[in-house]
Write a protein that holds these residues in place. Structure first.
Motif, PDB file in Angstrom:
ATOM      1  N   ASN A  98       0.902  -1.349  -0.032  1.00 27.92           N
ATOM      2  CA  ASN A  98      -0.069   0.125  -0.171  1.00 27.92           C
ATOM      3  C   ASN A  98       0.667   1.430   0.046  1.00 27.92           C
ATOM      4  OD1 ASN A  98      -3.004  -0.944   0.254  1.00 27.92           O
ATOM      5  ND2 ASN A  98      -1.698  -2.226   1.805  1.00 27.92           N
ATOM      6  N   ALA A  99       2.245   1.018  -0.223  1.00 27.99           N
ATOM      7  CA  ALA A  99       2.974   2.322  -0.187  1.00 27.99           C
ATOM      8  C   ALA A  99       2.546   3.224  -1.311  1.00 27.99           C
ATOM      9  CB  ALA A  99       4.435   2.018  -0.314  1.00 27.99           C
ATOM     10  N   TYR A 100       2.705   4.482  -0.731  1.00 22.75           N
ATOM     11  CA  TYR A 100       2.261   5.654  -1.952  1.00 22.75           C
ATOM     12  C   TYR A 100       0.961   5.644  -2.226  1.00 22.75           C
ATOM     13  CZ  TYR A 100       7.243   5.832  -2.056  1.00 22.75           C
ATOM     14  OH  TYR A 100       8.597   5.829  -1.399  1.00 22.75           O
ATOM     15  N   ARG A 101      -0.092   4.989  -1.608  1.00 21.08           N
ATOM     16  CA  ARG A 101      -1.504   5.220  -1.738  1.00 21.08           C
ATOM     17  C   ARG A 101      -2.312   5.302  -0.424  1.00 21.08           C
ATOM     18  NH1 ARG A 101      -5.110   1.289  -2.652  1.00 21.08           N
ATOM     19  NH2 ARG A 101      -4.919  -0.527  -1.398  1.00 21.08           N
ATOM     20  N   THR A 102      -3.677   5.585  -0.478  1.00 24.36           N
ATOM     21  CA  THR A 102      -4.453   5.675   0.536  1.00 24.36           C
ATOM     22  C   THR A 102      -5.036   4.179   0.747  1.00 24.36           C
ATOM     23  OG1 THR A 102      -4.884   7.915  -0.230  1.00 24.36           O
ATOM     24  CG2 THR A 102      -6.302   6.621   1.543  1.00 24.36           C
ATOM     25  N   ALA A 103      -4.712   3.851   2.011  1.00 28.79           N
ATOM     26  CA  ALA A 103      -5.137   2.486   2.506  1.00 28.79           C
ATOM     27  C   ALA A 103      -6.659   2.530   2.977  1.00 28.79           C
ATOM     28  CB  ALA A 103      -4.388   1.822   3.386  1.00 28.79           C
ATOM     29  N   HIS A 104      -7.284   1.645   3.314  1.00 29.72           N
ATOM     30  CA  HIS A 104      -8.654   1.282   3.834  1.00 29.72           C
ATOM     31  C   HIS A 104      -8.634   0.229   4.762  1.00 29.72           C
ATOM     32  CE1 HIS A 104     -10.469   4.026   0.533  1.00 29.72           C
ATOM     33  NE2 HIS A 104      -9.599   3.336   0.033  1.00 29.72           N
ATOM     34  N   PRO A 105      -9.305   0.312   5.782  1.00 31.87           N
ATOM     35  CA  PRO A 105      -9.378  -0.948   6.797  1.00 31.87           C
ATOM     36  C   PRO A 105      -9.298  -2.176   6.288  1.00 31.87           C
ATOM     37  CG  PRO A 105     -10.912   0.730   7.474  1.00 31.87           C
ATOM     38  CD  PRO A 105     -10.443   1.120   6.020  1.00 31.87           C
ATOM     39  N   GLY A 106     -10.039  -2.624   5.173  1.00 23.00           N
ATOM     40  CA  GLY A 106      -9.784  -3.901   4.349  1.00 23.00           C
ATOM     41  C   GLY A 106      -8.452  -4.286   3.900  1.00 23.00           C
ATOM     42  N   ASP A 107      -7.565  -3.404   3.608  1.00 23.24           N
ATOM     43  CA  ASP A 107      -6.272  -3.699   3.260  1.00 23.24           C
ATOM     44  C   ASP A 107      -5.621  -4.162   4.293  1.00 23.24           C
ATOM     45  OD1 ASP A 107      -6.708  -2.488   0.527  1.00 23.24           O
ATOM     46  OD2 ASP A 107      -6.491  -0.309   1.483  1.00 23.24           O
ATOM     47  N   VAL A 108      -5.371  -3.566   5.565  1.00 24.97           N
ATOM     48  CA  VAL A 108      -4.874  -3.900   6.705  1.00 24.97           C
ATOM     49  C   VAL A 108      -5.094  -5.279   7.275  1.00 24.97           C
ATOM     50  CG1 VAL A 108      -5.631  -2.654   8.576  1.00 24.97           C
ATOM     51  CG2 VAL A 108      -3.176  -3.407   8.613  1.00 24.97           C
ATOM     52  N   VAL A 109      -6.522  -5.460   7.396  1.00 26.63           N
ATOM     53  CA  VAL A 109      -7.420  -6.489   7.847  1.00 26.63           C
ATOM     54  C   VAL A 109      -6.792  -7.803   6.937  1.00 26.63           C
ATOM     55  CG1 VAL A 109      -9.475  -7.673   8.212  1.00 26.63           C
ATOM     56  CG2 VAL A 109      -9.091  -5.270   9.155  1.00 26.63           C
ATOM     57  N   ALA A 110      -6.879  -7.688   5.631  1.00 29.55           N
ATOM     58  CA  ALA A 110      -6.672  -8.561   4.533  1.00 29.55           C
ATOM     59  C   ALA A 110      -5.228  -9.081   4.770  1.00 29.55           C
ATOM     60  CB  ALA A 110      -6.897  -8.256   3.200  1.00 29.55           C
ATOM     61  N   GLU A 111      -4.061  -8.152   5.026  1.00 36.47           N
ATOM     62  CA  GLU A 111      -2.771  -8.517   5.366  1.00 36.47           C
ATOM     63  C   GLU A 111      -2.761  -9.161   6.757  1.00 36.47           C
ATOM     64  OE1 GLU A 111      -0.082  -8.632   3.318  1.00 36.47           O
ATOM     65  OE2 GLU A 111      -1.379  -7.603   1.726  1.00 36.47           O
ATOM     66  N   LEU A 112      -3.253  -8.750   7.621  1.00 39.11           N
ATOM     67  CA  LEU A 112      -3.176  -9.472   8.914  1.00 39.11           C
ATOM     68  C   LEU A 112      -3.982 -10.605   8.635  1.00 39.11           C
ATOM     69  CD1 LEU A 112      -4.128  -6.347  11.105  1.00 39.11           C
ATOM     70  CD2 LEU A 112      -1.997  -7.576  11.375  1.00 39.11           C
ATOM     71  N   GLY A 113      -4.767 -10.870   8.359  1.00 41.98           N
ATOM     72  CA  GLY A 113      -5.598 -12.168   7.884  1.00 41.98           C
ATOM     73  C   GLY A 113      -4.621 -13.269   7.278  1.00 41.98           C
ATOM     74  N   ARG A 114      -3.836 -12.906   6.247  1.00 43.29           N
ATOM     75  CA  ARG A 114      -3.035 -13.665   5.926  1.00 43.29           C
ATOM     76  C   ARG A 114      -1.983 -14.377   6.753  1.00 43.29           C
ATOM     77  NH1 ARG A 114      -4.753 -11.103   1.122  1.00 43.29           N
ATOM     78  NH2 ARG A 114      -3.540  -9.313   0.918  1.00 43.29           N
ATOM     79  N   ALA A 115      -1.552 -13.601   7.632  1.00 41.76           N
ATOM     80  CA  ALA A 115      -0.494 -14.067   8.673  1.00 41.76           C
ATOM     81  C   ALA A 115      -1.061 -14.791  10.034  1.00 41.76           C
ATOM     82  CB  ALA A 115       0.289 -12.764   8.904  1.00 41.76           C
ATOM     83  N   VAL A 116      -2.382 -14.311  10.155  1.00 39.02           N
ATOM     84  CA  VAL A 116      -2.899 -14.731  11.148  1.00 39.02           C
ATOM     85  C   VAL A 116      -4.492 -15.011  11.027  1.00 39.02           C
ATOM     86  CG1 VAL A 116      -3.585 -14.206  13.903  1.00 39.02           C
ATOM     87  CG2 VAL A 116      -1.773 -13.154  12.826  1.00 39.02           C
ATOM     88  N   PRO A 117      -4.891 -16.422  11.092  1.00 35.39           N
ATOM     89  CA  PRO A 117      -5.989 -16.743  10.489  1.00 35.39           C
ATOM     90  C   PRO A 117      -7.097 -16.389  11.784  1.00 35.39           C
ATOM     91  CG  PRO A 117      -4.624 -18.508  10.231  1.00 35.39           C
ATOM     92  CD  PRO A 117      -3.790 -17.364  10.957  1.00 35.39           C
TER      93      PRO A 117
END
Length: 185
Positions: free
Chosen positions: A151-170
């Motif tokens: 997400n560098a150099y863009r505007t992220a949304h909650p779904g973006d971080v939740v998706a990345e966290l979900g890949r690492a932590v079911p």
């Protein structure tokens, strides 16, 4: 400040700009404010907030967000990064979040403007507690590093971080929902 830059670069990816400046302004007292490559702080904030302000270079400056709609995306995640870099994770985990702030991490500033005395606990502290509830801190850091890269150099949304966290932590979305994080469709 240099130590914080080194630590945060190892955790979340290289600092992407050639300089970072910090100006101490007496009128800011215990406050600080960040911009890409520039931090302004009051003299009373130097010991407690410098690492936090440096961490904003990743979470707000490099990965932007709508601060009015999703203040936890920069303040909550930045507080996590600060706690990891300066060894304050346990302090945040043990700091109480009062009832009126509990479960509202994902609320916009229109909510917090009416509850300003609970804003720090409801966003900064609860943000750290939500991420800590996901389990191993290194795994959370790894997911946040991926979030920054994606997400560098863009505007992220909650779904973006939740998706990345979900890949690492079911089950990350379920855990974060307990703290009030909702992914808007």
């Amino acid at each position: 400040m240099t130590g914080a830059l080194d630590d945060l670069s190892r955790r979340y990816g290289a600092y992407p700009w050639p300089t970072l400046s910090l100006a101490v302004l007496p009128d800011l007292g215990a406050s600080g404010i960040e911009y890409p490559t520039m931090i302004f702080q009051g003299p009373q904030s130097l010991d407690l907030a410098t690492v936090h302000e440096v961490a904003h270079q990743w979470f707000y400056s490099l990965v932007g967000n709508n601060q009015a709609r999703d203040p936890w995306l920069d303040e909550g995640i930045t507080s996590w990064a600060q706690a990891r870099a300066d060894g304050m994770l346990r302090w945040y985990e043990e700091h109480p979040v009062p009832g009126p702030a509990r479960g509202h991490l994902g609320k916009p500033m229109t909510f917090w403007d009416q509850r300003d005395r609970h804003y720090f606990a409801g966003v900064y502290v609860a943000g750290v507690q939500a991420l800590a509830a996901l389990g191993r801190p290194r795994r959370v850091d790894c997911a946040l590093r991926s979030y920054v890269a994606a997400n560098a150099y863009r505007t992220a949304h909650p779904g973006d971080v939740v998706a990345e966290l979900g890949r690492a932590v079911p089950g990350a979305a379920r855990v974060l929902a307990r703290f009030g994080v909702r992914v808007r469709k």
